[in-house]
Write a protein that holds these residues in place. Structure first.
Motif, mmCIF file in Angstrom:
data_model
loop_
_atom_site.group_PDB
_atom_site.id
_atom_site.type_symbol
_atom_site.label_atom_id
_atom_site.label_comp_id
_atom_site.label_asym_id
_atom_site.label_seq_id
_atom_site.Cartn_x
_atom_site.Cartn_y
_atom_site.Cartn_z
ATOM 1 N N CYS A 1 89.287 5.413 -48.827
ATOM 2 C CA CYS A 1 88.248 6.151 -48.212
ATOM 3 C C CYS A 1 87.208 5.942 -48.535
ATOM 4 O O CYS A 1 86.589 6.064 -49.272
ATOM 5 C CB CYS A 1 88.987 7.824 -48.052
ATOM 6 N N ARG B 1 84.786 7.473 -47.159
ATOM 7 C CA ARG B 1 83.945 8.302 -47.264
ATOM 8 C C ARG B 1 84.647 9.910 -48.039
ATOM 9 O O ARG B 1 83.014 9.881 -48.801
ATOM 10 C CB ARG B 1 83.758 9.278 -45.406
ATOM 11 N N CYS B 2 85.391 9.827 -48.908
ATOM 12 C CA CYS B 2 85.939 10.266 -49.528
ATOM 13 C C CYS B 2 85.844 10.493 -50.924
ATOM 14 O O CYS B 2 86.360 10.359 -51.822
ATOM 15 C CB CYS B 2 86.878 11.895 -49.315
ATOM 16 N N HIS C 1 89.620 7.943 -43.434
ATOM 17 C CA HIS C 1 90.703 9.242 -43.029
ATOM 18 C C HIS C 1 90.124 9.287 -41.155
ATOM 19 O O HIS C 1 88.419 8.868 -41.473
ATOM 20 C CB HIS C 1 90.689 10.174 -43.918
ATOM 21 N N CYS D 1 89.551 14.287 -44.144
ATOM 22 C CA CYS D 1 89.183 13.672 -45.795
ATOM 23 C C CYS D 1 89.756 14.657 -46.526
ATOM 24 O O CYS D 1 89.007 16.254 -46.416
ATOM 25 C CB CYS D 1 87.613 13.520 -45.811
HETATM 26 ZN ZN LIG Z 1 88.426 10.107 -46.792
#
Ligand SMILES: [Zn+2]
Length: 165
Positions: A70, A72-73, A134, A139
């Motif tokens: 992911c 983002r995370c 996600h 996340c």
């Molecule tokens: Zn994520």
């Protein structure tokens, strides 16, 4: 050790041959580079044929699951691989002639020693989302406040990722 299949691509297409099998993700190093882990197995089928204009092609299909990262995370993200594409076989002159303006079908160089896994790997890489994430709020963030984290940091996290890749 996993035996990598090779085919004589034109011959394979001319005779309408087909191979199918399974390949552990761990055998696909370029794909591994973008994944979160190496677990999983992909099933593939490659089928050859020719059209009535004398063009040779390979139809490839790949299904399975892999774990993307992911953006983002940076945690794992389940991704279903479901790929079907037709690749035209051309000789080098044919490829040069094509230039960049023919985009309806992908073409590859006809090779007497075509590395099937290498071809599949290339196609899988092309099919993956550029920036997998996600769903919003899903996340897994260490401080437990996923939404706040997303709103504040997401654009910067994405930028940082773009710069580093
Ligand atoms: Zn994520």
């Amino acid at each position: 050790m996993y035996a990598r299949p090779f085919i004589d691509s034109l011959d394979f297409a001319r005779n309408g041959q087909k191979i199918s099998g399974e390949v552990p993700i761990a055998e696909l190093p370029r794909l591994l580079d973008v994944l979160e882990d190496s677990r999983g197995v992909l099933s593939y089928t490659v089928r050859g044929g020719l059209d009535n204009l004398g063009g040779y092609w390979l139809d490839i299909s790949v299904v399975g699951r892999c774990r993307l990262r992911c953006q983002r995370c940076l945690n794992g993200l389940d991704h279903a691989v479901q790929l079907d594409s037709r690749l035209l076989l051309r000789d080098q002159a044919g490829l040069d002639e094509l230039g960049n303006d023919e985009d309806e079908l992908d073409s590859i160089l006809a090779d007497t020693q075509l590395d099937v896994l290498d071809l599949l790997e290339e196609e899988i890489l092309l099919s993956l989302p550029i920036a997998p994430k996600h769903e919003l709020g899903a996340c897994q963030v260490a401080d437990g406040d996923g939404d706040a984290y997303n709103k504040k940091l997401q654009p910067f996290a994405v930028l940082a990722k773009l710069k580093s890749s």
